[in-house]
Motif scaffolding. Structure first.
Motif, PDB file in Angstrom:
ATOM      1  N   PHE A  75       0.821  -1.210   0.000  1.00  0.00           N
ATOM      2  CA  PHE A  75       0.000   0.000   0.000  1.00  0.00           C
ATOM      3  C   PHE A  75       0.852   1.256   0.000  1.00  0.00           C
ATOM      4  O   PHE A  75       1.989   1.251   0.492  1.00  0.00           O
ATOM      5  N   ASP A  76       0.304   2.324  -0.530  1.00  0.00           N
ATOM      6  CA  ASP A  76       0.937   3.643  -0.490  1.00  0.00           C
ATOM      7  C   ASP A  76       0.811   4.173   0.937  1.00  0.00           C
ATOM      8  O   ASP A  76      -0.294   4.453   1.407  1.00  0.00           O
ATOM      9  N   ASP A  77       1.951   4.248   1.625  1.00  0.00           N
ATOM     10  CA  ASP A  77       1.918   4.695   3.039  1.00  0.00           C
ATOM     11  C   ASP A  77       2.542   6.096   3.168  1.00  0.00           C
ATOM     12  O   ASP A  77       3.149   6.436   4.178  1.00  0.00           O
ATOM     13  N   SER A  78       2.347   6.920   2.126  1.00  0.00           N
ATOM     14  CA  SER A  78       2.923   8.281   2.168  1.00  0.00           C
ATOM     15  C   SER A  78       2.003   9.261   2.906  1.00  0.00           C
ATOM     16  O   SER A  78       2.381  10.367   3.225  1.00  0.00           O
ATOM     17  N   THR A  79       0.746   8.809   3.188  1.00  0.00           N
ATOM     18  CA  THR A  79      -0.167   9.645   3.998  1.00  0.00           C
ATOM     19  C   THR A  79      -0.873   8.724   5.007  1.00  0.00           C
ATOM     20  O   THR A  79      -0.751   7.509   4.938  1.00  0.00           O
ATOM     21  N   ASP A  80      -1.636   9.340   5.912  1.00  0.00           N
ATOM     22  CA  ASP A  80      -2.367   8.572   6.936  1.00  0.00           C
ATOM     23  C   ASP A  80      -3.724   8.113   6.416  1.00  0.00           C
ATOM     24  O   ASP A  80      -4.586   7.725   7.194  1.00  0.00           O
ATOM     25  N   ARG A  81      -3.923   8.137   5.086  1.00  0.00           N
ATOM     26  CA  ARG A  81      -5.241   7.824   4.501  1.00  0.00           C
ATOM     27  C   ARG A  81      -5.748   6.434   4.898  1.00  0.00           C
ATOM     28  O   ARG A  81      -6.945   6.215   5.076  1.00  0.00           O
ATOM     29  N   SER A  82      -4.808   5.472   4.981  1.00  0.00           N
ATOM     30  CA  SER A  82      -5.224   4.099   5.352  1.00  0.00           C
ATOM     31  C   SER A  82      -4.512   3.692   6.618  1.00  0.00           C
ATOM     32  O   SER A  82      -3.280   3.734   6.684  1.00  0.00           O
ATOM     33  N   GLY A  83      -5.291   3.344   7.646  1.00  0.00           N
ATOM     34  CA  GLY A  83      -4.634   2.919   8.880  1.00  0.00           C
ATOM     35  C   GLY A  83      -5.610   2.621   9.989  1.00  0.00           C
ATOM     36  O   GLY A  83      -6.823   2.549   9.757  1.00  0.00           O
ATOM     37  N   ILE A  84      -5.040   2.432  11.180  1.00  0.00           N
ATOM     38  CA  ILE A  84      -5.835   2.062  12.355  1.00  0.00           C
ATOM     39  C   ILE A  84      -5.422   2.897  13.560  1.00  0.00           C
ATOM     40  O   ILE A  84      -4.285   3.390  13.639  1.00  0.00           O
ATOM     41  N   GLY A  86      -6.954   3.534  18.071  1.00  0.00           N
ATOM     42  CA  GLY A  86      -7.865   2.997  19.096  1.00  0.00           C
ATOM     43  C   GLY A  86      -7.403   1.609  19.519  1.00  0.00           C
ATOM     44  O   GLY A  86      -6.226   1.249  19.315  1.00  0.00           O
ATOM     45  N   GLY A  87      -8.320   0.837  20.071  1.00  0.00           N
ATOM     46  CA  GLY A  87      -7.953  -0.491  20.577  1.00  0.00           C
ATOM     47  C   GLY A  87      -6.831  -0.347  21.602  1.00  0.00           C
ATOM     48  O   GLY A  87      -6.884   0.537  22.440  1.00  0.00           O
ATOM     49  N   PRO A  88      -5.771  -1.153  21.490  1.00  0.00           N
ATOM     50  CA  PRO A  88      -4.643  -1.056  22.436  1.00  0.00           C
ATOM     51  C   PRO A  88      -3.617   0.005  22.028  1.00  0.00           C
ATOM     52  O   PRO A  88      -2.596   0.167  22.670  1.00  0.00           O
ATOM     53  N   LEU A  89      -3.897   0.728  20.933  1.00  0.00           N
ATOM     54  CA  LEU A  89      -2.884   1.605  20.340  1.00  0.00           C
ATOM     55  C   LEU A  89      -2.983   3.034  20.870  1.00  0.00           C
ATOM     56  O   LEU A  89      -4.084   3.555  21.031  1.00  0.00           O
ATOM     57  N   ASP A  90      -1.788   3.651  21.084  1.00  0.00           N
ATOM     58  CA  ASP A  90      -1.755   5.049  21.560  1.00  0.00           C
ATOM     59  C   ASP A  90      -1.650   6.031  20.412  1.00  0.00           C
ATOM     60  O   ASP A  90      -1.795   7.239  20.600  1.00  0.00           O
ATOM     61  N   ASN A  91      -1.289   5.511  19.212  1.00  0.00           N
ATOM     62  CA  ASN A  91      -1.091   6.426  18.075  1.00  0.00           C
ATOM     63  C   ASN A  91      -1.821   5.901  16.844  1.00  0.00           C
ATOM     64  O   ASN A  91      -2.396   4.812  16.879  1.00  0.00           O
ATOM     65  N   HIS A  92      -1.713   6.644  15.748  1.00  0.00           N
ATOM     66  CA  HIS A  92      -2.220   6.173  14.456  1.00  0.00           C
ATOM     67  C   HIS A  92      -1.135   5.335  13.791  1.00  0.00           C
ATOM     68  O   HIS A  92       0.039   5.696  13.821  1.00  0.00           O
ATOM     69  N   TYR A  93      -1.538   4.188  13.267  1.00  0.00           N
ATOM     70  CA  TYR A  93      -0.611   3.289  12.566  1.00  0.00           C
ATOM     71  C   TYR A  93      -1.054   3.174  11.103  1.00  0.00           C
ATOM     72  O   TYR A  93      -2.223   2.885  10.840  1.00  0.00           O
ATOM     73  N   ARG A  94      -0.114   3.414  10.178  1.00  0.00           N
ATOM     74  CA  ARG A  94      -0.423   3.377   8.744  1.00  0.00           C
ATOM     75  C   ARG A  94      -0.300   1.971   8.172  1.00  0.00           C
ATOM     76  O   ARG A  94       0.670   1.259   8.451  1.00  0.00           O
ATOM     77  N   LEU A  95      -1.290   1.606   7.294  1.00  0.00           N
ATOM     78  CA  LEU A  95      -1.212   0.308   6.615  1.00  0.00           C
ATOM     79  C   LEU A  95      -0.076   0.326   5.593  1.00  0.00           C
ATOM     80  O   LEU A  95      -0.012   1.223   4.752  1.00  0.00           O
ATOM     81  N   LYS A  96       0.797  -0.682   5.677  1.00  0.00           N
ATOM     82  CA  LYS A  96       1.928  -0.794   4.742  1.00  0.00           C
ATOM     83  C   LYS A  96       1.731  -1.963   3.796  1.00  0.00           C
ATOM     84  O   LYS A  96       1.997  -1.873   2.608  1.00  0.00           O
ATOM     85  N   GLN A  97       1.301  -3.112   4.332  1.00  0.00           N
ATOM     86  CA  GLN A  97       1.147  -4.310   3.500  1.00  0.00           C
ATOM     87  C   GLN A  97       0.279  -5.315   4.214  1.00  0.00           C
ATOM     88  O   GLN A  97       0.100  -5.237   5.426  1.00  0.00           O
ATOM     89  N   PHE A  98      -0.274  -6.266   3.451  1.00  0.00           N
ATOM     90  CA  PHE A  98      -0.846  -7.450   4.099  1.00  0.00           C
ATOM     91  C   PHE A  98      -0.381  -8.694   3.357  1.00  0.00           C
ATOM     92  O   PHE A  98       0.010  -8.621   2.183  1.00  0.00           O
ATOM     93  N   HIS A  99      -0.359  -9.812   4.051  1.00  0.00           N
ATOM     94  CA  HIS A  99       0.146 -11.078   3.508  1.00  0.00           C
ATOM     95  C   HIS A  99      -0.515 -12.212   4.272  1.00  0.00           C
ATOM     96  O   HIS A  99      -1.223 -11.976   5.264  1.00  0.00           O
ATOM     97  N   PHE A 100      -0.229 -13.448   3.826  1.00  0.00           N
ATOM     98  CA  PHE A 100      -0.813 -14.625   4.469  1.00  0.00           C
ATOM     99  C   PHE A 100       0.279 -15.637   4.795  1.00  0.00           C
ATOM    100  O   PHE A 100       1.382 -15.563   4.235  1.00  0.00           O
TER     101      PHE A 100
END
Ligand SMILES: CCc1c(F)c(F)c(S(N)(=O)=O)c(F)c1F
Ligand SMILES: [Zn+2]
Length: 266
Positions: A75-84, A86-100
């Protein structure tokens, strides 16, 4: 070990093992390695855990490639457009990749287990802490650098949206091949149930750094037999090399040691 000029080359004593695992399978001195078995009754409900907030922009999806160990959607991680957040997280985390990760047969394949139950495959959505780090490479090596959502896959109904990805796998059969893949929103691969476990762990592939907040969804998603069979037609090997089927690309279970697995549900 054959140490030549200071660089140690590990002999691949076991031909059938993927080269990744002929080196020591646990980091010397590692105290919070992944994957682990999640013993449901030992997990501790944390009422302060908030719902996980997930937003993925399909236009961030770039391409799929065969890494020689698994296939990965970048994924294009040059902006915060895609991410997560809340939950256990204190900050915003950007989506970089997914795999199996998956097995050669349906009896095994996942990395994490629940009450020692193995699933035939596991999805990992890898995000990096964009409040604390400048880029993914730095985050991989740093404290609270990554947040990985793990989703178990079980065999059942065919997964309609996953088929878009399965259809292009023949185009990346060999190591280091890549195809364009766009307009895909991976939230379609998440179960509708919000419940999850979370614990402090590591990458399950080298560099095995202990920089990961794991978020493991309680409910699996379903995929069809033919879809998983397509994963198994991929190769670890590059074009022109002796063909090696891309299967069993999961790390063995690691000791829990001095860790608690927290649950977002009672
Ligand atoms: C270095 C790239 C990378 C990760 F950052 C990562 F987190 C994971 S995993 N299984 O822990 O989610 C990988 F498999 C992987 F190849
Ligand atoms: Zn993974």
């Amino acid at each position: 070990r054959a140490c030549v000029g200071g660089s140690c080359v590990l002999r691949n004593r076991n031909k059938s093992l993927h080269p990744l695992w002929t080196s020591p399978i646990s980091v010397p001195g590692g105290t919070q390695q992944s994957p682990i078995n999640i013993q449901w009754r030992d997990s501790v409900y944390d009422s302060h855990l908030k719902p996980l907030k997930i937003h993925y922009d399909p236009s961030c999806c770039l391409h799929v490639w065969n890494t020689g160990y698994l296939f990965q959607v970048e994924f294009d991680d040059s902006t915060d457009r895609s991410g997560i957040n809340g939950g256990p997280l204190d900050n915003h985390y950007r989506l970089k990749q997914f795999h199996f990760h998956w097995g050669e047969i349906n009896d095994w394949g996942s990395e994490h287990t629940v009450d020692n139950q193995v699933y035939p495959a596991e999805l990992h959505l890898v995000h990096w802490n964009s409040a604390k780090y400048q880029n993914y490479k730095e985050a991989v090596m740093g404290e609270s650098g990554l947040a990985v959502i793990g989703v178990f896959l079980k065999l059942g109904a065919e997964h309609k949206e996953l088929q878009k990805l399965v259809n292009i796998l023949p185009g990346i059969k060999h190591k280091d091949t890549r195809v364009t893949f766009d307009r895909f929103d991976p939230s379609c691969l998440l179960p509708s149930c919000q419940d999850y476990w979370t614990y402090a762990g590591s990458l399950t592939t080298p560099p095995l750094t202990e920089s990961v907040t794991w978020i493991i969804k309680k409910k699996p998603i379903e995929i069809g037999h033919n879809q998983l069979a397509e994963f198994r037609r991929l190769l670890f090997s590059a074009l022109g090399e002796e063909e090696k089927k891309m299967v069993n690309n999961f790390r063995p279970l690691q000791p829990l040691m001095n860790r608690i697995v927290w649950s977002s549900f009672q």
